[in-house]
Scaffold this active site. Structure first.
Site, PDB file in Angstrom:
ATOM      1  N   GLU A 508      41.515 -39.860  33.843  1.00  0.00           N
ATOM      2  CA  GLU A 508      42.730 -40.610  34.729  1.00  0.00           C
ATOM      3  C   GLU A 508      43.739 -40.786  33.468  1.00  0.00           C
ATOM      4  O   GLU A 508      44.485 -39.983  33.304  1.00  0.00           O
ATOM      5  CB  GLU A 508      42.364 -41.905  35.250  1.00  0.00           C
ATOM      6  CG  GLU A 508      43.271 -42.506  36.055  1.00  0.00           C
ATOM      7  CD  GLU A 508      42.774 -42.949  37.611  1.00  0.00           C
ATOM      8  OE1 GLU A 508      41.534 -42.882  37.784  1.00  0.00           O
ATOM      9  OE2 GLU A 508      43.464 -43.456  38.314  1.00  0.00           O
ATOM     10  N   GLU A 771      37.566 -53.105  34.860  1.00  0.00           N
ATOM     11  CA  GLU A 771      38.625 -52.780  35.814  1.00  0.00           C
ATOM     12  C   GLU A 771      38.499 -53.681  36.875  1.00  0.00           C
ATOM     13  O   GLU A 771      39.361 -54.074  37.686  1.00  0.00           O
ATOM     14  CB  GLU A 771      38.228 -51.431  36.120  1.00  0.00           C
ATOM     15  CG  GLU A 771      39.335 -51.012  37.404  1.00  0.00           C
ATOM     16  CD  GLU A 771      39.153 -49.411  37.523  1.00  0.00           C
ATOM     17  OE1 GLU A 771      37.906 -48.844  37.161  1.00  0.00           O
ATOM     18  OE2 GLU A 771      39.929 -48.757  38.238  1.00  0.00           O
TER      19      GLU A 771
HETATM   20  C1  BGC Z   1      43.909 -47.028  38.212  1.00  0.00           C
HETATM   21  C2  BGC Z   1      44.486 -48.345  38.396  1.00  0.00           C
HETATM   22  C3  BGC Z   1      45.733 -47.812  39.353  1.00  0.00           C
HETATM   23  C4  BGC Z   1      45.322 -47.287  40.695  1.00  0.00           C
HETATM   24  C5  BGC Z   1      46.164 -47.371  41.818  1.00  0.00           C
HETATM   25  C6  BGC Z   1      43.448 -46.220  39.721  1.00  0.00           C
HETATM   26  O1  BGC Z   1      42.862 -45.361  39.621  1.00  0.00           O
HETATM   27  O2  BGC Z   1      42.706 -46.864  37.208  1.00  0.00           O
HETATM   28  O3  BGC Z   1      44.307 -49.052  37.479  1.00  0.00           O
HETATM   29  O4  BGC Z   1      46.541 -49.060  39.279  1.00  0.00           O
HETATM   30  O5  BGC Z   1      44.501 -46.391  40.620  1.00  0.00           O
HETATM   31  O6  BGC Z   1      45.725 -48.240  42.632  1.00  0.00           O
END
Ligand code: BGC
Length: 924
Positions: A508, A771
């Protein structure tokens, strides 16, 4: 006589201990000279760069009443006081930041030398500052005579696995005939580059030239290389890798809907360089990338940011980057067909190797499998020092967590292979290697292939991130909170990596805008984010959607979702934060049109001032339990954006827009109340986040604010005094509690150790911010690996409250010219806090403790600023400053006292206040 004696002492001290003498005698000095946020920057692109400095003085009330700047085209001239580029003359002004250069037109490659002096509060001139400089970059695209070159290494791709190509190597020989005055290398790549001259690496930067929307702009770096070039034959060497340009980015690998798995911008990396050689006689020669450069593959067989690096030491080419190397087997580089509209100087703090970390222990979950625990979750990679047979293969796998059996947990990396491989050349002495074009987020390194038992020196952790200057420090009487602060800082370090990323480990690592806007204000306390965030705002604008919405993440190589409320608002909120923290109005002007387009989009897609997200809404991402209504979130952000726009429009002198945005903000606020405040004075959804947003963003009628605060407390109490917000609520909830007089509840949340809380992660060994609240729980173990990062800064946005409310340091207006010192800790169990913040105007500190019913505050306010200090006090008559009854000095003025809070205005300097804490702790 005494005066004479003092003068002699002054001279003696000043020659022996430098600046300390100023504190004794109160003289004032301009120092820390910066051009566009940097000390002596190279490659400035602006024709009107801004100059800033701070003042150093130990004397209270010291300030600047005038300044004079001299800018010269050589150091010699500057020393002689010949300002051939600009003499600002004496300007009566207290402005010491962002003074716009107004001298002779600046040209490409010029170096400008400058100094400043100021006149102090008594209109006495200071000494001249130390000399500083800045160098101009290549201002016109036509300054670039070099061509983009490449070497297609895809024919060497192994038709298995990820099929990553080896890195291309380039070399160019050139001759220097006479003594050089100056040599500068301008260099860029589509992909990542590392360059060398005569075998010596150029600069300390990594992951250059960063990640941009390459179809709009690419950054270059200017490096002074005079010391690396010598008379006779020289060689420039360069190694490229796919990087963000042609490598794997984001979560693309896992999205079957997306036919492309990598190479969103192009397939083959490209390189461009210009080496400017200035001879002592003024002659100038430029070495350019063209087809005369030679190319080859080398030992780096694979290199990908997410996937890792493979290095075959048997394929090393000794001497390839030095003179007198036989390159007859190398081929001519090819021209790349890249169309790069703009090359601009890299405008921020480059990624660098910042620190090394030694492992704390080694375990062996299976025979031959060694796991090194680095003791800290961080971004970077491992350096290995090993000995073994030629061709032996060492494999490094990286992980944030371990399974119960001691094996590394890699599931949460999803499709990021995060594996480095090294083939030994079989040296008799040990071999040392570290990757260059990849990075990982990890605490554990699994090493396979070792034939002998390793020791702690076998692996060294290399910490990499954007090299932002540290600005904050924080500690308090709670070990837990200190631990949390440490975890926040580490998480920021791991994710301020060229762009602000969501996480450093899985497939990501995107510049998610929601996370960035939530955390930016916290980040600004810890490090100087001005240039870093300004750079990212360019990326955000470059990928603004055709609708006008700012994207969900930037750069945005592929469109997966339409932008969501709370994310797309980053374009306005982050711009506003930079203005607020650094007094930067140019950033507003720069993005004003884009912000207006965004506001138009919001207006177009609203209904009677309310917004109902239709396309995509992440909501209060990662919230627990009841979800906050999406339209409430969207409307709250709409109102907040309008309010910020009204302020920003006014700051840049656009009063018409300012008025219109104010009216819009009021209308949305009214609509918000009508739509979302129920007849029982509750908010629709009745979630912690709903109240937190409404209070922080000032969306409620005055009479409702206290009630909303009470309800927020009730909701927290209903969860047995726990938090349940997601990303959007977390920044706002503690400030909302303090704002409504419930700091004690805020502290309670901060100091929780049970699930869900920050403390729960710490009790379970976290060294970074997770997270999710339930990334790991004792009952359920690890969360679904699909979405489970252990280094995500969003929940760390509580840091803003720790500085602004616990330590109580905030700006009053923009740029900390006026400062607020207001610890808001009524009813908290915390008994002391000590924080410093190095603002754009200088160092601010706030250190308080509660002792024997007394509140003792030690605070420092930098010269040329003033502050308003809020002191909890029962009795005005018993407040002292510096041991004397308050009010006996000119520099402390009482503004108000309401029986529990005394408010003073103070000039710059250091102060020690003491007051008796009120018995009854009032709310409000
Ligand atoms: C990320 C988040 C991001 C989100 C959107 C995720 O995959 O890790 O931090 O804001 O997607 O909802």
């Amino acid at each position: 006589m005494i005066k004479k004696l003092m003068l002699v002492m002054f001279l003696l001290i000043s020659t022996s201990i430098g600046p300390a003498c100023f504190e004794i005698f109160g003289a004032v000095t301009p120092s820390a000279l910066k051009c566009e946020y940097f000390v002596d920057p190279k490659g400035i692109d602006s024709l009107a760069p801004r100059l800033s400095w701070i003042l150093i003085s130990g004397e209270r009330g010291q300030k600047q009443t005038a300044y004079q700047i001299l800018v010269a085209s050589s150091k010699k001239k500057l020393v002689a006081g010949i300002a051939d580029l600009w003499d600002s003359k004496k300007v009566n002004s207290d402005q010491s930041i962002h003074i716009v250069y107004q001298g002779r037109p600046l040209k490409s490659r010029m170096t400008c030398f400058w100094k400043v002096r100021i006149w102090d509060k008594d209109v006495v001139p200071s000494d001249w500052s130390q000399d500083a400089d800045w160098s101009m970059g290549l201002l016109k695209q036509s300054d670039w005579k070099a061509r983009w070159i490449c070497y297609d290494t895809r024919p060497w791709v192994k038709k298995r696995g990820l099929q990553l190509p080896p890195c291309p190597y380039f070399r160019k020989t050139f001759t220097v005939y006479e003594k050089l005055r100056k040599a500068t290398l301008y260099v860029s790549a589509l992909g990542l580059f590392e360059t060398s001259i005569n075998g010596k690496r150029v600069g300390r930067d990594h992951f250059m030239p960063g990640w941009t929307n390459y179809s709009k702009r690419v950054y270059y770096k200017a490096y002074p290389v005079t010391d690396l070039v010598r008379k006779g034959e020289n060689v420039i060497g360069a190694v490229l890798s796919n990087g963000w340009y042609a490598g794997y980015v984001g979560f693309a690998p896992r999205h079957t809907a997306n036919p492309r798995r990598r190479a969103f911008y192009g397939e083959i990396p490209a390189f461009i360089a210009q080496l400017d050689l200035e001879y002592a006689d003024g002659k100038r020669v430029t070495i350019l990338t063209d087809r005369s450069w030679k190319a080859s593959t080398g030992p780096i067989r694979e290199a990908d940011i997410q996937m890792g690096e493979t290095y075959d030491a048997r394929l090393e080419i000794p001497g390839w980057d030095r003179p007198f190397f036989d390159d007859r087997t190398w081929v001519s580089a090819k021209f790349h067909d890249a169309i790069v509209p703009r090359l601009e100087s890299y405008p921020a703090d480059p990624v660098q190797r910042i620190q090394t970390i030694q492992p704390v222990n080694i375990t062996q979950p299976q025979p031959g499998v060694y796991v090194f625990n680095m003791g800290q979750n961080f971004a970077g990679y491992a350096k290995i020092k090993i000995k073994g047979n030629r061709g032996a293969r060492i494999v490094l796998r990286y992980a944030e967590m371990l399974h119960k059996d001691g094996s590394v947990m890699t599931e949460n990396l999803r499709d990021a292979r995060a594996t480095d491989t090294y083939y030994l050349k079989g040296d008799d002495s040990s071999e040392t290697w570290q990757p260059r074009f990849t990075y990982h987020g990890f605490q554990y390194v699994e090493v396979l292939g070792l034939t002998r038992k390793p020791d702690l020196d076998t692996v060294t952790g290399i910490v990499l991130h954007s090299s932002l200057a540290k600005t904050g420090s924080f500690e308090c009487s709670s070990d837990l909170v200190n631990n949390l602060y440490r975890n926040i800082v580490w998480t920021q370090r791991s994710n301020f990596f060229d762009i602000p990323t969501d996480c450093p480990q899985r497939d990501e690592r995107l510049g998610w805008s929601g996370d960035a806007q939530i955390y930016a204000r916290s980040a600004a306390y810890n490090t100087e984010i001005a240039a870093f965030m300004s750079k990212w705002l360019v990326a955000l604008e470059d990928d603004q959607r055709p609708s006008g919405a700012f994207p969900d993440f930037a750069p945005m190589p592929f469109l997966q979702f339409e932008p969501s409320p709370g994310w797309m608002d980053a374009g306005v909120i982050c711009t506003y934060i930079l203005y607020k923290v650094y007094g930067d109005t140019r950033i507003i002007k720069k993005h004003y049109r884009a912000m207006k387009r965004f506001m138009d989009y919001l207006e177009r897609t609203s209904t009677n001032y309310l917004r109902f997200p239709k396309e995509n809404c992440w909501g209060d991402w990662q919230a627990l339990g009841a979800q906050t209504p999406q339209d409430l979130i969207a409307t709250a952000y709409y109102a907040y954006d309008a309010k910020l726009m009204a302020e920003m429009a006014s700051v840049i002198g656009n009063s018409r827009d300012s008025r219109q945005y104010s009216i819009l903000a009021d209308n949305i606020k009214n609509a918000f109340s009508q739509a979302y405040v129920t007849s029982q004075d509750r908010l629709k959804g009745d979630t912690q986040t709903a109240y937190a947003l409404a209070i922080y963003m000032k969306l409620l009628p005055d009479k409702m604010i206290g009630v909303a605060g009470e309800r927020l407390v009730e909701l927290i109490k209903n969860r047995n005094w726990h938090i349940s917000t997601g990303f959007l609520g977390i920044k706002h909830i503690l400030p909302a509690l303090s704002e409504t007089g419930h700091s004690a509840v805020a502290c309670r949340l901060l100091e929780n150790r049970t699930y869900p809380s920050w403390g729960y992660s710490i009790a379970n060994g976290a060294t970074t911010v997770w997270e999710r609240w339930d990334s790991y729980t004792k009952n359920k173990g690890f969360q679904n690996p699909e979405m489970n990062s252990f280094s995500h800064y969003a929940f760390g946005s509580v840091c803003e409250w720790m500085f602004s409310s616990m330590a109580g340091i905030d700006t009053d207006g923009a740029g900390f010219k006026r400062i607020i010192i207001r610890p808001r800790i009524q009813g908290c169990e915390i008994t002391s806090t000590k924080a410093t913040y190095n603002s754009i105007h200088g160092l601010i500190s706030s250190e308080w403790q509660i002792k024997n019913g007394k509140f003792i505050l030690d605070t420092t306010i930098p010269p040329n600023t003033t502050a308003t200090v809020y002191l909890p006090a029962e009795d005005l008559g018993r407040i002292t400053e510096g041991g004397q009854p308050v009010g006996s000095t000119d520099s402390v003025k009482l503004l108000s006292f309401d029986g529990h809070d005394a408010v003073f205005s103070i000039d710059s300097g250091n102060y020690q206040f003491e007051s008796k804490i009120p018995q009854e702790i009032p709310f409000g």
